[in-house]
Design a protein around this motif. Structure first.
Motif, short mmCIF file in Angstrom:
data_model
loop_
_atom_site.label_atom_id
_atom_site.label_comp_id
_atom_site.label_asym_id
_atom_site.label_seq_id
_atom_site.Cartn_x
_atom_site.Cartn_y
_atom_site.Cartn_z
N VAL A 70 -3.65 -1.72 -7.45
CA VAL A 70 -3.14 -1.17 -6.19
C VAL A 70 -1.76 -0.60 -6.42
O VAL A 70 -1.01 -1.05 -7.28
N ASP A 71 -1.44 0.41 -5.63
CA ASP A 71 -0.06 0.86 -5.51
C ASP A 71 0.20 1.18 -4.05
O ASP A 71 -0.69 1.67 -3.34
N VAL A 72 1.41 0.91 -3.61
CA VAL A 72 1.75 1.08 -2.20
C VAL A 72 1.89 2.57 -1.84
O VAL A 72 1.82 2.93 -0.66
N VAL A 73 2.05 3.43 -2.86
CA VAL A 73 2.21 4.87 -2.61
C VAL A 73 0.88 5.58 -2.86
O VAL A 73 0.31 5.50 -3.95
N ASP A 74 0.42 6.29 -1.83
CA ASP A 74 -0.91 6.91 -1.92
C ASP A 74 -0.97 7.97 -3.02
O ASP A 74 -1.99 8.07 -3.72
N THR A 75 0.09 8.78 -3.18
CA THR A 75 0.00 9.84 -4.20
C THR A 75 -0.06 9.25 -5.61
O THR A 75 -0.68 9.83 -6.51
N ALA A 76 0.58 8.10 -5.81
CA ALA A 76 0.49 7.42 -7.11
C ALA A 76 -0.93 6.88 -7.31
O ALA A 76 -1.55 7.09 -8.36
N ALA A 77 -1.44 6.18 -6.29
CA ALA A 77 -2.79 5.62 -6.40
C ALA A 77 -3.82 6.73 -6.60
O ALA A 77 -4.77 6.56 -7.37
N ASP A 98 -0.52 -2.75 -0.45
CA ASP A 98 0.53 -3.65 -0.91
C ASP A 98 -0.09 -4.68 -1.86
O ASP A 98 -1.26 -5.04 -1.71
N ALA A 99 0.75 -5.18 -2.77
CA ALA A 99 0.26 -6.15 -3.75
C ALA A 99 -0.39 -7.37 -3.10
O ALA A 99 -1.31 -7.96 -3.67
N LEU A 100 0.09 -7.75 -1.93
CA LEU A 100 -0.41 -8.97 -1.30
C LEU A 100 -1.46 -8.72 -0.22
O LEU A 100 -1.89 -9.65 0.45
#
Ligand SMILES: C[S@@+](CC[C@H](N)C(=O)[O-])C[C@H]1O[C@@H](n2cnc3c(N)ncnc32)[C@H](O)[C@@H]1O
Length: 188
Positions: A70-77, A98-100
């Motif tokens: 997972v990544d909190v930023v959509d463009t990264a994911a 989010d990680a959690l």
């Protein structure tokens, strides 16, 4: 409070790969060391929070039956999703989260914490680590790797992160220190 998602959104707005994870030899070599430090040949389920553009995710996928990143930023994911799809790695799944946040499995036998925990203040680290370790099954592997330099956008240092991991319930299996980063492998 940990660094909020909008801070990272602005970084990816300025550059699609703000830390040059896909091209910097430092990062590619570091990822290689992370993967080489894993004691088991194969893992059933890997969880990698804060996967960024998915370069390490792709390497982990070669050792795991299933990867959830997972990544909190959509463009990264989204970049990570494209990277994995282009490589034909349909057993590796990337969510914008989010990680959690709740995730698709009850637990993992490999938890990867790479350049992520220093966005949390030192006095909140024990709580975050406890929450993350709930996702890892007893006997599973937890690998952590963090830069040891100082940055104004980090809420604590890499040294503080690894001190917190060492005082957790984890058992240390391997310790690799270089001038710039610390890599530790633990048994849950
Ligand atoms: C320095 S990069 C690390 C990337 C990768 N883990 C590595 O080792 O190369 C930090 C990443 O963490 C992500 N991130 C920060 N806080 C997060 C959170 N609470 N949940 C998920 N991702 C987060 C950011 O968007 C960013 O992509």
């Amino acid at each position: 409070m940990s660094t909020p998602g909008h801070y990272f959104e602005s970084m990816y707005a300025d550059s699609s790969d703000p830390w040059d994870f896909a091209t910097a030899w430092y990062e590619l070599r570091r990822y290689g060391l992370v993967v080489a430090s894993l004691p088991e040949q194969r893992y059933r389920v890997c969880f990698e929070p804060a996967c960024s553009v998915g370069v390490l995710t792709e390497m982990l996928a070669a050792r795991c039956d299933e990867v959830h990143a997972v990544d909190v930023v959509d463009t990264a994911a989204e970049q990570a999703r494209t990277r994995l799809a282009d490589a034909g790695l349909d057993h590796a799944h990337v969510r914008t989260a989010d990680a959690l946040d709740p995730w698709p499995r009850a637990s993992c036998d490999l938890l990867v914490l790479s350049e992520f925990l220093y966005y949390t203040p030192e006095d909140e680290l024990d709580g975050l680590i406890t929450d993350l370790l709930r996702l890892a099954e007893p006997g599973g592997t937890v690998v952590a790797c963090h830069w040891l330099g100082r940055s104004s956008d980090h809420a604590c240092t890499g040294e503080e992160v690894h001190a917190a991991l060492e005082r957790s319930t984890l058992t240390l299996l391997a310790h690799h220190r270089e001038k710039d980063f610390l890599l530790q492998t633990f048994r849950r």
